[in-house]
Motif scaffolding. Sequence first.
Motif, PDB file in Angstrom:
ATOM      1  N   LEU A   1      -0.494   1.349 -13.734  1.00  0.00           N
ATOM      2  CA  LEU A   1       0.888   1.004 -13.407  1.00  0.00           C
ATOM      3  C   LEU A   1       0.991   0.542 -11.959  1.00  0.00           C
ATOM      4  O   LEU A   1       0.372   1.124 -11.064  1.00  0.00           O
ATOM      5  N   MET A   2       1.763  -0.519 -11.740  1.00  0.00           N
ATOM      6  CA  MET A   2       2.010  -0.996 -10.379  1.00  0.00           C
ATOM      7  C   MET A   2       3.094  -0.151  -9.722  1.00  0.00           C
ATOM      8  O   MET A   2       3.934   0.450 -10.405  1.00  0.00           O
ATOM      9  N   ILE A   3       3.090  -0.145  -8.387  1.00  0.00           N
ATOM     10  CA  ILE A   3       4.074   0.635  -7.631  1.00  0.00           C
ATOM     11  C   ILE A   3       4.734  -0.261  -6.596  1.00  0.00           C
ATOM     12  O   ILE A   3       4.056  -1.009  -5.875  1.00  0.00           O
ATOM     13  N   ILE A   4       6.048  -0.172  -6.537  1.00  0.00           N
ATOM     14  CA  ILE A   4       6.825  -0.800  -5.467  1.00  0.00           C
ATOM     15  C   ILE A   4       7.456   0.330  -4.671  1.00  0.00           C
ATOM     16  O   ILE A   4       8.299   1.080  -5.183  1.00  0.00           O
ATOM     17  N   LEU A   5       7.006   0.503  -3.440  1.00  0.00           N
ATOM     18  CA  LEU A   5       7.557   1.533  -2.569  1.00  0.00           C
ATOM     19  C   LEU A   5       8.934   1.106  -2.084  1.00  0.00           C
ATOM     20  O   LEU A   5       9.188  -0.077  -1.848  1.00  0.00           O
ATOM     21  N   ASN A   6       9.829   2.069  -1.921  1.00  0.00           N
ATOM     22  CA  ASN A   6      11.204   1.760  -1.508  1.00  0.00           C
ATOM     23  C   ASN A   6      11.696   2.775  -0.490  1.00  0.00           C
ATOM     24  O   ASN A   6      11.720   3.975  -0.773  1.00  0.00           O
ATOM     25  N   VAL A   7      12.067   2.272   0.697  1.00  0.00           N
ATOM     26  CA  VAL A   7      12.740   3.141   1.668  1.00  0.00           C
ATOM     27  C   VAL A   7      14.171   3.329   1.163  1.00  0.00           C
ATOM     28  O   VAL A   7      15.021   2.462   1.338  1.00  0.00           O
TER      29      VAL A   7
ATOM     30  N   THR B   1       2.632   1.740   4.494  1.00  0.00           N
ATOM     31  CA  THR B   1       1.796   0.574   4.185  1.00  0.00           C
ATOM     32  C   THR B   1       0.325   0.880   4.464  1.00  0.00           C
ATOM     33  O   THR B   1      -0.558   0.572   3.653  1.00  0.00           O
ATOM     34  N   GLN B   2       0.076   1.482   5.626  1.00  0.00           N
ATOM     35  CA  GLN B   2      -1.293   1.856   5.965  1.00  0.00           C
ATOM     36  C   GLN B   2      -1.854   2.890   4.991  1.00  0.00           C
ATOM     37  O   GLN B   2      -3.017   2.814   4.590  1.00  0.00           O
ATOM     38  N   ARG B   3      -1.015   3.798   4.562  1.00  0.00           N
ATOM     39  CA  ARG B   3      -1.458   4.910   3.718  1.00  0.00           C
ATOM     40  C   ARG B   3      -2.013   4.423   2.385  1.00  0.00           C
ATOM     41  O   ARG B   3      -2.973   4.990   1.854  1.00  0.00           O
ATOM     42  N   TYR B   4      -1.415   3.356   1.846  1.00  0.00           N
ATOM     43  CA  TYR B   4      -1.814   2.887   0.509  1.00  0.00           C
ATOM     44  C   TYR B   4      -2.413   1.485   0.531  1.00  0.00           C
ATOM     45  O   TYR B   4      -2.485   0.830  -0.507  1.00  0.00           O
ATOM     46  N   LYS B   5      -2.886   1.065   1.682  1.00  0.00           N
ATOM     47  CA  LYS B   5      -3.446  -0.273   1.802  1.00  0.00           C
ATOM     48  C   LYS B   5      -4.658  -0.477   0.897  1.00  0.00           C
ATOM     49  O   LYS B   5      -4.881  -1.570   0.365  1.00  0.00           O
ATOM     50  N   SER B   6      -5.422   0.553   0.677  1.00  0.00           N
ATOM     51  CA  SER B   6      -6.645   0.418  -0.118  1.00  0.00           C
ATOM     52  C   SER B   6      -6.386   0.448  -1.621  1.00  0.00           C
ATOM     53  O   SER B   6      -7.307   0.253  -2.417  1.00  0.00           O
ATOM     54  N   ASN B   7      -5.155   0.708  -2.013  1.00  0.00           N
ATOM     55  CA  ASN B   7      -4.812   0.769  -3.436  1.00  0.00           C
ATOM     56  C   ASN B   7      -4.153  -0.547  -3.839  1.00  0.00           C
ATOM     57  O   ASN B   7      -2.993  -0.799  -3.504  1.00  0.00           O
ATOM     58  N   PRO B   8      -4.846  -1.430  -4.556  1.00  0.00           N
ATOM     59  CA  PRO B   8      -4.312  -2.766  -4.845  1.00  0.00           C
ATOM     60  C   PRO B   8      -3.129  -2.757  -5.796  1.00  0.00           C
ATOM     61  O   PRO B   8      -2.424  -3.764  -5.907  1.00  0.00           O
ATOM     62  N   LEU B   9      -2.873  -1.630  -6.487  1.00  0.00           N
ATOM     63  CA  LEU B   9      -1.733  -1.576  -7.394  1.00  0.00           C
ATOM     64  C   LEU B   9      -0.443  -1.112  -6.710  1.00  0.00           C
ATOM     65  O   LEU B   9       0.609  -1.067  -7.340  1.00  0.00           O
ATOM     66  N   VAL B  10      -0.531  -0.774  -5.429  1.00  0.00           N
ATOM     67  CA  VAL B  10       0.693  -0.603  -4.629  1.00  0.00           C
ATOM     68  C   VAL B  10       1.025  -1.997  -4.101  1.00  0.00           C
ATOM     69  O   VAL B  10       0.468  -2.450  -3.110  1.00  0.00           O
ATOM     70  N   VAL B  11       1.895  -2.680  -4.822  1.00  0.00           N
ATOM     71  CA  VAL B  11       1.991  -4.135  -4.695  1.00  0.00           C
ATOM     72  C   VAL B  11       3.117  -4.630  -3.781  1.00  0.00           C
ATOM     73  O   VAL B  11       3.107  -5.790  -3.372  1.00  0.00           O
TER      74      VAL B  11
ATOM     75  N   PRO C   1      -1.384  -7.958   4.398  1.00  0.00           N
ATOM     76  CA  PRO C   1      -0.851  -9.284   4.061  1.00  0.00           C
ATOM     77  C   PRO C   1      -0.761  -9.555   2.563  1.00  0.00           C
ATOM     78  O   PRO C   1      -0.214 -10.580   2.162  1.00  0.00           O
ATOM     79  N   ASP C   2      -1.283  -8.656   1.737  1.00  0.00           N
ATOM     80  CA  ASP C   2      -1.203  -8.843   0.285  1.00  0.00           C
ATOM     81  C   ASP C   2       0.088  -8.264  -0.306  1.00  0.00           C
ATOM     82  O   ASP C   2       0.372  -8.477  -1.486  1.00  0.00           O
ATOM     83  N   MET C   3       0.838  -7.514   0.475  1.00  0.00           N
ATOM     84  CA  MET C   3       2.046  -6.871  -0.051  1.00  0.00           C
ATOM     85  C   MET C   3       3.156  -7.905  -0.272  1.00  0.00           C
ATOM     86  O   MET C   3       3.309  -8.864   0.496  1.00  0.00           O
ATOM     87  N   LEU C   4       3.941  -7.695  -1.324  1.00  0.00           N
ATOM     88  CA  LEU C   4       5.197  -8.428  -1.479  1.00  0.00           C
ATOM     89  C   LEU C   4       6.270  -7.725  -0.658  1.00  0.00           C
ATOM     90  O   LEU C   4       6.272  -6.491  -0.539  1.00  0.00           O
ATOM     91  N   ILE C   5       7.173  -8.513  -0.092  1.00  0.00           N
ATOM     92  CA  ILE C   5       8.255  -7.961   0.725  1.00  0.00           C
ATOM     93  C   ILE C   5       9.561  -8.145  -0.045  1.00  0.00           C
ATOM     94  O   ILE C   5       9.994  -9.270  -0.317  1.00  0.00           O
ATOM     95  N   VAL C   6      10.176  -7.021  -0.390  1.00  0.00           N
ATOM     96  CA  VAL C   6      11.390  -7.039  -1.205  1.00  0.00           C
ATOM     97  C   VAL C   6      12.595  -6.844  -0.289  1.00  0.00           C
ATOM     98  O   VAL C   6      12.693  -5.831   0.410  1.00  0.00           O
ATOM     99  N   VAL C   7      13.505  -7.817  -0.291  1.00  0.00           N
ATOM    100  CA  VAL C   7      14.683  -7.805   0.595  1.00  0.00           C
ATOM    101  C   VAL C   7      15.934  -7.694  -0.266  1.00  0.00           C
ATOM    102  O   VAL C   7      16.199  -8.554  -1.111  1.00  0.00           O
ATOM    103  N   THR C   8      16.693  -6.644  -0.041  1.00  0.00           N
ATOM    104  CA  THR C   8      17.874  -6.397  -0.859  1.00  0.00           C
ATOM    105  C   THR C   8      19.058  -7.262  -0.437  1.00  0.00           C
ATOM    106  O   THR C   8      19.198  -7.626   0.736  1.00  0.00           O
ATOM    107  N   ALA C   9      19.898  -7.553  -1.398  1.00  0.00           N
ATOM    108  CA  ALA C   9      21.161  -8.227  -1.127  1.00  0.00           C
ATOM    109  C   ALA C   9      22.100  -7.276  -0.394  1.00  0.00           C
ATOM    110  O   ALA C   9      21.969  -6.048  -0.471  1.00  0.00           O
ATOM    111  N   LEU C  10      23.050  -7.847   0.330  1.00  0.00           N
ATOM    112  CA  LEU C  10      24.065  -7.041   0.993  1.00  0.00           C
ATOM    113  C   LEU C  10      25.041  -6.468  -0.030  1.00  0.00           C
ATOM    114  O   LEU C  10      24.990  -6.793  -1.214  1.00  0.00           O
TER     115      LEU C  10
END
Length: 547
Positions: free
Chosen positions: A89-95, A131-141, A189-198
């Motif tokens: 399963l892929m993971i998208i981290l969210n603050v 980001t640093q913590r899970y950099k080695s895990n390619p499924l943290v996308v 640099p492999d991470m996707l950057i998710v930007v929320t709408a206002l």
Amino acid sequence: NWYGPNLYDTNVVGGLEHQPLDVLTANIKDLGFNCIRLPFTVEQALEDPAVPLHSALPKTPLAANPQLLGLSSMEVFDATVQSLTDAGLMIILNVHTSASVWCCQLSSYEGWWETPEWTLSQFEQSLVELTQRYKSNPLVVAMDLRNEIHDVNPPDGTNTPIGWDRGDPSLDWYKVAKRTGDLVLAENPDMLIVVTALCFGMDLRGCKSTGAVELSVPNKLVWTVHSYRFFTPFYDIPQMLDVKDYSKLAGLSVTAFLVSSTLLAYLVKSSAVNVTRRVLVCSAVGTWFLLMTIGTAAAFVAAATLKTTCNTWYHEDAKYAPGAFLGVTFGVPVLAAAVYFGATRLSAKQEREEDSIAMVDVSRPVTESNSTMIEPPPRTPDSLPVASLKAALLTAVSTFGILSLVSTVWSLVATTPAVYANFNDRMWGFAATPDKSYTAPVWMSEFGADTRDAYWVSLITYLADTDMDWAVWAFYGATRYEKVEGEGGRLVNMTYPETYGLMNEDYSDTQFAGNDGGDWRIQDMQAVMPQNPDISGLELKATDGVW
């Protein structure tokens, strides 16, 4: 969405008190999901609090996972990430928030990335460290930079408007998203950057003027939006009018229209009422001004409400509505009066010319052949109070009839998927249009429902028509427990129904699995999981719609 780490009372994902972690992960995969949006907080990332042995939960948060006992919050988070990615399963981290609290009240500073307790630099630090913590895990996308940005309206009344390329740079989400996104990409640099709408994830219209957020690594931007029933308020109009649903409102509206139309026809045609042309003109003018006054008042109320709810939304649309209504209110009657008096003067001139050519000889006795040339005596004009009363009655009936007609039409169209799609496309759906300066994938990262209502039917239809990617709220049990501050500052245990939770109380099955025909939420979502989904086999009958 699998929440829990973002709440101080547990600091871990929901369900670990009932089922082993790997069983929960397997359940997620068996339901057909391929990705988890995993929320965390600045507080959790930087302070790594302990997992409490006692909480508002009926069991300890790790009761079914003894191997995790003694681990800190982030260590359990590590184990959760590992379990999910081991299952593919892929993971998208969210603050989700800065403090580990429930989000999203208008009065909460958590709508902003800088709160009285947590600074912008700490927010940025949490992004970098995760980001640093899970950099080695390619499924943290991906990294979803912040949840539900919105204006802050604290109880003291000092509004903090969040901007998009305008105003104070520290309050400008467009600039902050670029800076924090680049910080993440500098680490991975492999991470996707998710930007929320206002506006709680509802409004992307600012990007029409700025274009997409230009990140240091190209093709990494993903827009994210949220969609709930209460974000599309027209669904709840019947409840505002104390009516069960749109089917009932449509029936009442049709009845009201037929009654008012019949009454209006009687009043106009009845000789007993004796409505003169002057009364008709006055009632028409009165009806116009009454309807437009209602519209103007509604526009002012909507503008004021939206301004305190969502400054960006207000500045885009609502601020123009009251002035537009006011201009039309007086502009149309002036134009109509000009046309009317112009036509009256022309008609009077023509009558005078005709009278000078053809005169009626009134000295002749009236015969059958010329009796039609004699006009009947004029009606006795009403006194001013009587004429005013008639005009007021006609105005009231006409206004009621027009409003009931509008309500009938709206009841028939409001719950159709086309209205929901139009709302979405205007607010954020446009951002996926190819080859625009703002073009990027649009991901619906939160939605949820507990009823197969018009909102849900329209949402599933929209996801199928657009083939949009999404994340449902939430993989959670049927009940949410929380410690809240009670009288005297004491913490008390509170229990809330988590009707949007997909799972039952002990996470052994889905919440609505016992329904006739099975769990409709799972069935509907599974239908829109494939690419180019086909929903023709679903029975999408809304419980609160006409259709």
